[in-house]
Enzyme design. Sequence first.
Site, PDB file in Angstrom:
ATOM      1  CE  LYS A  79      -3.843   1.795   2.884  1.00  0.00           C
ATOM      2  NZ  LYS A  79      -4.609   1.549   4.140  1.00  0.00           N
ATOM      3  CB  SER A 154      -8.068   3.218   3.228  1.00  0.00           C
ATOM      4  OG  SER A 154      -7.178   2.565   4.119  1.00  0.00           O
ATOM      5  CB  SER A 178      -8.207   0.270   5.967  1.00  0.00           C
ATOM      6  OG  SER A 178      -8.963   1.450   6.009  1.00  0.00           O
TER       7      SER A 178
END
Lengths: 493, 481
Positions: A79, A154, A178
């Site tokens: 990420k 996310s 997330s």
Amino acid sequence: MSIYDMTINQLQQQLNDKNISSYELTKKYLARIEEIDPVIHAYITVTPEAALEAAKASDERRARGELIGDLDGIPMALKDIFCTDGILTTCASKILANFVPPYNATCWQRLADVGAVLLGKCNLDEFAMGSSTENSAYFATRNPFDIERTPGGSSGGSAAAVAADLAAYTLGTDTGGSVRQPAHYCGVVGIKPTYGLISRFGIIPYASSLDQAGVFAKNVYDCATVLEAVSGHDEKDSTSTPYPIGDYRGACQRDVKGMKIGMPKEFFEEGIDPRTIEIVKKAAEKFAAAGAEVIEVSLPHTKYALPAYYVLACAEASSNLARYDGVRYGVRVDKPTLEEIFCATRSAGFGEEVKRRILLGTYALSSGYYDAYYNKTLQVRTLIKEDYDKVFASGIDCLLTPVTPGPAFKLGEMLDDPLTMYMTDVCTVPINIAGLASMVVPFADIEGLPVGVQLIGAPFSEEKLFTAASAVEVPRRLPPDILKQAVEKGVER
Amino acid sequence: MTEFQTVIGLEFHAELKTKTKIFCSCPTTFAGEPNTHVCPVCLGLPGVLPVLNKRAVELAMKAGLALNCQISPFSKFDRKNYFYPDLPKAYQVTQYPLPICKSGYITVPDADGNEKNIRINRIHLEEDAGKLVHSGESITTSNYSLPDYNRAAVPLIEIVSEPDMASAEEAKAFGDKLKLILEYAGVSDVKMEQGSLRCDVNISLMPKGSDKLGTKVEIKNLNSFRAMHRAIQFEEDRQRRMIERGEKIVQETRTWDEGSGQTLSMRSKENDHDYRYFPEPDLVPTVITPEWIEAVRSELPELPDKREKRLKEECGLSYYDCAQIVATPALAFFFDEVAKIFDDKKTIANWLIGDVSRLINVAEKEYEQIPIAADDLAYLLEQAKSGAINNNSAKAVLEEMFASGKKPAEIISERGFAQISDSSALEEAVKAVIEANAKAAEDFRAGKQQAMGFLMGQVMKATKGQANPNLVKELLAKMLK
């Protein structure tokens, strides 16, 4: 079987048998990213040169018989919230559009040390604030199972990358769900371990007391392999666990028989799609059939978790994001006076959701409101934690719940309705508030869209989670052909 | 006319003498090229985390123990949020509701010379900010300002007194004493000119005998205790005049302007920041065990009050001598070292206050860098005391020890300073002097005691000052009988 669908162990077998080299495998992944990612948009940055170099080094180690471990030579992604030395790290924000950190996040460093091959950095909601990746300053990521839907957020880019075979595994972060929500929407395994299991050093913070890194993988065992590599004490993070980590791969082989699985009734109430409830009940039946005992339990303060989360997370975010002032790094909007530089830089650099949360958090911490909001929330946090302590103290090994009310929603569907979007986190935020371990395993589908179940364990009970997850795991389901979807749905590459 | 009583509280910031910064391993060394003592942690880059410097905690504990505070078994850090370019994270990590030390005091003389305890409310641990170098006078009038983060995250303690001081003199006495105690404890360099000790004043006036405090004003930018003293006197005067004119004192922060000798308004309370303190989630609470406290306590040297008392009582030193020695910790520690070997403490004190101090001043050195060893001074004083060399020679030896760094025994032998204490060797010289000065010898025999001094002087001259004066006196008396 396609090389992309192989687990880490299967890939190692291929590499050891010289059916393929890490270099070739990495090239294949890079080629697939080039072909598919213009549709999925899982990556913000792809790093082909560095990846191929790392793969070559791994091949050389393999040839010399100096292989470091099971992750050596396996292509993966991060990420874009994990700091990577010398590689752009944007946090999907315009304010960090030019930020190249001079250091590695500890968990990435640990993977690099065992020969991981980094393909690139995955998309997310700006500063991890969101549940759909639509808050990325760059672009939204698409769900590989239905490219008109969200992969969740996310960590949507990391989840979609694994689901669409754009990486063998990825790391994400989970502040209120997330990792788990996108794992559930994208049909992959995702773990948010106990707060403190994985070092937070080098992870750009959203809400420091809730943030925790997690793993996305194609199956439970791969997830255990990666978690073992990234976990454990880090002297650079005082909040990281001082204790030795567990044998997660060993735990995957253990029998679930005799385990006590709790089903907290507050997670099956109004607002949860009945089809989701049915799926979780099916999982409970599978546990029971395997010899586990399924027991209904109660966590009475669950309904306060979501508001508590938004006070805590926003308060911490308002402080964590204050450093982006254009003075030292990142993007600066030049103006004649200092105050104007601060205002213009932050106004231009942050997106709407980030601004909303900074404002909420600033308000909650302001003199005169602090006791009513922040302090009260700390008390609520204690009550929520006590609910879980009691349940686990009563002998429950892990809890089984839905992950979100329903399957992946359509892109744009909730963009103008932040409160409804916040509601998708209702089953995941209590776990961060209480600092527990939690994992999502794909289990079924609703109209072709993946639906997972959430397993929740006491702090540092990851071994139990892996045993339970292995018992409930189903064979991996692949998404429909993505290029075909793009043609059918008229999505331009 | 109403008589007013001044109420003063002080806040000190002292940089702790750790080798490294409070949350990273960058050096704390003063000065250095701008932005050379920095790393991602003290620059507050995204994703970095603080790791608390254990030594900073210990030095804060040490300060607390030296200032008679309670050490908190459980303390924690908080974030104080405000935007300024010298603050890399846009928050300062400090301690708000749970400081590391609480409830201490310092004893100072009051206006009548009696002992008065000034209470200390708390000591908390925090990080320093960086420095801005302005192209012009100030940030608002400059074309540009350049941040230097070398000082960012240097560990500080903030020491907050109760409003227990009634005059500029008491405030200065408190400051002097605090500075001395911190110096003895080895907690801080306490150099106000380098900013390692900084002081803010809170001051208000109330009618004498009242127990209702007046509106307080905070004064910043005090670069010395002299400035503090002047600022307090100026502010007492300003506030008294205002009250007498029937004007209201505004609660505000004022800055001391050294040039004009006045305090000037900086900002009123309404414009004060809302710092939005909340617990620092990146650090775990600091738990201090009684064993740890005792280990730190055992590092503390004897502190000024106790030391002064001991020098007076045990060593028979005068108030003046004690004050001279105790006021300079390095000198006091040196005194102790010499006294371990040479037991005439009065003599040590005289030499340290006299010649040793003079030579240090001449050499423009600090007391921390006394260039002679304690055992060498002890040896020298022993030689002088036993009569092996005379006092003047001893002074000359000391000078050469300072100049050349040679050992005293070496200098004494090289320069032939050893006193002649062998009576057979002296008899010859004494005899010769008596013969050459028959008149003086007669006078002495006739009862003129002054003649003795003259004859002694002649012997000393003949022996180039090396004769042991006591022995000469003895021989003269014997031969002139």
